[in-house]
Structure formats: C-alpha cells, structure tokens
Enzyme design. Sequence first.
Site, PDB file in Angstrom:
ATOM      1  N   HIS A 102      26.539  13.512  57.857  1.00 70.46           N
ATOM      2  CA  HIS A 102      25.975  14.702  57.221  1.00 70.46           C
ATOM      3  C   HIS A 102      25.220  15.482  58.288  1.00 70.46           C
ATOM      4  CE1 HIS A 102      24.345  17.199  53.933  1.00 70.46           C
ATOM      5  NE2 HIS A 102      23.285  17.282  54.708  1.00 70.46           N
ATOM      6  N   CYS A 103      25.636  16.715  58.509  1.00 69.05           N
ATOM      7  CA  CYS A 103      25.061  17.550  59.561  1.00 69.05           C
ATOM      8  C   CYS A 103      24.055  18.515  58.946  1.00 69.05           C
ATOM      9  CB  CYS A 103      26.166  18.312  60.284  1.00 69.05           C
ATOM     10  SG  CYS A 103      25.570  19.332  61.653  1.00 69.05           S
TER      11      CYS A 103
END
Length: 366
Positions: free
Chosen positions: A208-209
């Site tokens: 998850h960025c």
Amino acid sequence: MTRLNMRRRRFGQIPVANDPDFGSEYRESWFKTVYKWLVTIDGDSTLNEERGYRSLPYVTNYIFFLGGRLHTLRHKDQIWLVVLAIIVAPMVLFSIFEANKLWNTRLGYKPLVFLFYYFWTMSCSFFIRTATSDAGVLPKNVHLAQLTNRFQIPQEYYNCVSLPGPRTAADPLSKVDIKYCTTCRIWRPPRASHCSTCGACIMTHDHHCFWVNNCVGQRNYRYFITFLTSTVLTAILLITNCSIHIARTKRPSHVPIAIFLLVYACLTVWYPAILLGYHIFLTGTQQTTREFLHYTHSKNPVFTVITPAQHNPYDTGSFLRNMALLILQPRGPSTFSAREIHRPGDWRFVTVPGTHSFEKLHRSQE
C-alpha cells in the site's frame, strides 16, 4: 468492523444481513443521483439495486468519483495531491521560462524539449491511473461457511493450506500457501493479501503506497512501474535542458528559474530512481514487496540487500523472465467492478458480524 461501519450501522446507514428493511424499494431525486455520480462517499442503503460504486463504500474505505471511474480513500491525508503538485509545478515553470528559448534555437534542442513533455505527460497520467484505478480488489463474503450462529468461522479456516508448487531439481520443496481472510470472508488466491487501509483483499498485492493513497497490486502494478520510469526520465531531461540553457548563458544569474529547476530536479530524482531500481531487482527475483518483507523480517526493504527467496514457486531462474512475468502479468478482469449493476441483496455488499475465535465463543457461553 471499523468504527466508521459501526457508526453507520448504529444510525441505520449500512445494510446488515437479515435486516428486514434491507432491499426495500426507494426512489431518489435526480439531483441526488447526479451528486452521487459525481462523488460517492457513503452511498445510500435505501436502494435495493445499485451500481457497484454506490455499494462498495459500505464494505471498503473507498470514495468514488464520476460513476466509479476514479476512486481514493476516505479519511486519509491526501498526500497524492501534494505529489501531483510536485509533478506539475516544474512543467509549468519550464513552459513559462525555458521551453520557448530552447525551442527557438538553431542548435537542435527541439527533440529534448519534445521528449521532456512526452515523458512528463506519461508520468502525470500514469500517476493518476495508479492512484485512482482498481488495484485488484477481490469480492467479499464469497466463502461463508455458516449462515447461523452469527456467521461463525470454522476452526479449520484459521489454518494455512499449503499446496505443492512446481517441483524442479533445484527446488523440490516449493509450495503455494492459501489463507482464509477472516475480514473479507474469502479464501484468498495465491499472492493476494488483505490491506487494512483500503479494507479489501488485493490480487498479487505488492504494497500500500501512501504517496498515491492506493494499493499497488496486479491491476495497477504496471502503471506504477511506468510512472516511476517516466518520472526518472522526465527529471533527467529537465536537468539536461536546464543545464544547456545555463551553459549557453554568459551570466547564470540571469536565468534563476533554470538554476532553480536544475536543483529541483537533482534533488527529486533520487527517490523515484531508488524505488525504481528496488522494484527492478525485486521483480527479477519474482518477489512482491510483501513477500520480501515477510522473508527478510525487515521494515526498511529499500535498504536491505535483495536476495532470492528460498522455495519460491514463482522463480523461473531467469532474472529477465522473472521481471517480465511480474511486471507484464495480465491485469485480469475486475472482480469487483464499481460500474456494474448488482442484484438486490448481493452478499458481496453486505456487512456480516465481526469475526470471533472459538476460544472467545467458548468463554462467552460459560
């Protein structure tokens, strides 16, 4: 269940299994329909037949725009807007102060200006696609074992199922692990993982960025890599163009914007370049970021030496083949489309009671 969903249930804003009002007929005004098409934050539980973008906010943390074509996360710092500004600002300054001077010279600098705008366009467009597209969200409540006793999860569902992987002479012990997600109530496919930030399981989940406020998974991983590549090339071309302009000027003090853009590009190119190199070497060993972190037990993967994982069933033994298979893997169909119409009472959009272990259930009955 998140606090947000608990609050919605308390005020009757979320459909719950076995709710007598679930699926009741309701007609809304055209103004509300248009507004919900523009932006859907919480949806409307009074409709019994909706498009996915009207129902997905019940079971995920997504906000949808333009009829489900774009999405982002609710109640999160919208850092991706700051990143977008960082991408747009140098292009605006370059267009106002530098592009015309380099374009009108007789020394053949037009291709450099053209390439700068080309790669900048790719960088901006693929950044938006990475931030707002479906990363590979999997549907919920597909494998509900028991519909009675508050959807109790069988004890065996808490175990990890290991299936034999491709056996080779180099690695006869490879295996594929299959796990049950107690939050989404599904048996996850190989390499899928649950993202607590998005509130959903993601196919071939890499990470998850928070820079894009979205997960990077099977359906947008190539967008992410293309964004990093084009961003690095854009910065290199900006450095080249500004350096040429400064070198052709007798007094550098007369071109402060060129100097500023040169320093700006030199400082900002390092992070995407390091991240791109990290993903190139990581995909060359056929590992996602989550798999690598699980294997190395490290919280700083960028500063950890990348080595092939033991008993990796996806490793073909070839660096280039591994990289191509992971980066260029088929996106696959959208399994949780935000634009399709679903039938009334679709279990994928129903919130079931929270999970509980057999130990807690046993103590509550004593």
